[in-house]
Design an enzyme around this catalytic site. Sequence first.
Site, PDB file in Angstrom:
ATOM      1  N   HIS A   1       0.498   2.975  -4.188  1.00  0.00           N
ATOM      2  CA  HIS A   1       1.750   3.780  -4.478  1.00  0.00           C
ATOM      3  C   HIS A   1       1.466   4.698  -3.824  1.00  0.00           C
ATOM      4  O   HIS A   1       0.369   5.771  -4.241  1.00  0.00           O
ATOM      5  CB  HIS A   1       2.313   3.847  -5.724  1.00  0.00           C
ATOM      6  CG  HIS A   1       3.791   4.441  -4.942  1.00  0.00           C
ATOM      7  ND1 HIS A   1       5.023   3.931  -4.670  1.00  0.00           N
ATOM      8  CD2 HIS A   1       3.919   5.103  -6.639  1.00  0.00           C
ATOM      9  CE1 HIS A   1       5.970   4.618  -4.657  1.00  0.00           C
ATOM     10  NE2 HIS A   1       5.520   5.225  -5.852  1.00  0.00           N
TER      11      HIS A   1
ATOM     12  N   ASN B   1      -3.944   2.025   5.157  1.00  0.00           N
ATOM     13  CA  ASN B   1      -4.453   1.133   4.106  1.00  0.00           C
ATOM     14  C   ASN B   1      -5.647  -0.492   4.517  1.00  0.00           C
ATOM     15  O   ASN B   1      -6.181  -0.559   3.625  1.00  0.00           O
ATOM     16  CB  ASN B   1      -4.113   0.866   3.017  1.00  0.00           C
ATOM     17  CG  ASN B   1      -3.533   2.758   2.158  1.00  0.00           C
ATOM     18  OD1 ASN B   1      -4.129   2.921   2.189  1.00  0.00           O
ATOM     19  ND2 ASN B   1      -2.343   2.315   2.814  1.00  0.00           N
TER      20      ASN B   1
ATOM     21  N   GLU C   1      -5.991   7.589   0.226  1.00  0.00           N
ATOM     22  CA  GLU C   1      -5.604   6.445  -0.446  1.00  0.00           C
ATOM     23  C   GLU C   1      -6.343   5.499   0.613  1.00  0.00           C
ATOM     24  O   GLU C   1      -6.569   4.414   0.319  1.00  0.00           O
ATOM     25  CB  GLU C   1      -4.273   6.406   0.445  1.00  0.00           C
ATOM     26  CG  GLU C   1      -3.041   7.090  -0.009  1.00  0.00           C
ATOM     27  CD  GLU C   1      -1.503   6.196   1.200  1.00  0.00           C
ATOM     28  OE1 GLU C   1      -1.495   5.054   1.078  1.00  0.00           O
ATOM     29  OE2 GLU C   1      -1.018   7.117   0.953  1.00  0.00           O
TER      30      GLU C   1
ATOM     31  N   THR D   1       2.686  -5.410 -11.491  1.00  0.00           N
ATOM     32  CA  THR D   1       4.234  -6.138 -12.786  1.00  0.00           C
ATOM     33  C   THR D   1       5.123  -6.356 -11.885  1.00  0.00           C
ATOM     34  O   THR D   1       5.620  -6.477 -11.208  1.00  0.00           O
ATOM     35  CB  THR D   1       3.536  -5.654 -14.178  1.00  0.00           C
ATOM     36  OG1 THR D   1       4.192  -4.102 -13.402  1.00  0.00           O
ATOM     37  CG2 THR D   1       2.427  -5.687 -14.520  1.00  0.00           C
TER      38      THR D   1
END
Length: 203
Positions: free
Chosen positions: A108, A13, A173, A140
Amino acid sequence: KKVVVFISGGGSNMIALAKAAAAADFPADIIAVVADKVDAGGLDKAAGLGIPTFSFARRDFASKEAHEAAIVDELDRLQPDIICLAGYMRLLSAAFIQRYEGRILNIHPSLLPLFPGLHTHQRAIDAGMRIAGCTVHFVTEGMDDGPIVAQAAVPVMSGDTADSLAARVLTVEHATYPMALRLVAEGKVRMEAGRAVSHAIRE
Ligand code: GRF
């Protein structure tokens, strides 16, 4: 916008983000790659692209706090606008997240809120899902539960294994993360009062 990418493994990624950011019209530059393993495969790939790398082996530090403090010290020097977690397999402390709130993204490998945590592909197969996918979200203090910026879905094929499904998800992704980073770097999507808010930017 200056971006630092965090990795723990192969960094596919991170590579996708670096390639997208190399385009002249992309609103962000990858200024460094940080790894929590000295042998993360993505470190060599980043170096090969001329991106500065910094690795911090957990075992070199007395505590989780000291390990993270060393990373924060480097970030204070780098001064990133955005942090992209990409295959980063370590939870960040509440203090870290508060410091960068609204400026940390993660990818994710599931369609959150379904399947937070690990082994997402096997769990999707076991649940009989007919679609799977990935989610880019603001990070978060909870795990895998921040406001969603972008998602992409792929079919679950009969006979899929976790590996075959993972490979299909990984492909999307690599398209979804750069698109999500562009939206955030351009200010078109921001985290406001705990929600991802879209802003139509006047051209
Ligand atoms: C990918 O499935 C990604 O969604 C997850 O870690 C896996 C490996 O990512 N966060 P990468 O190849 O190291 O970028």
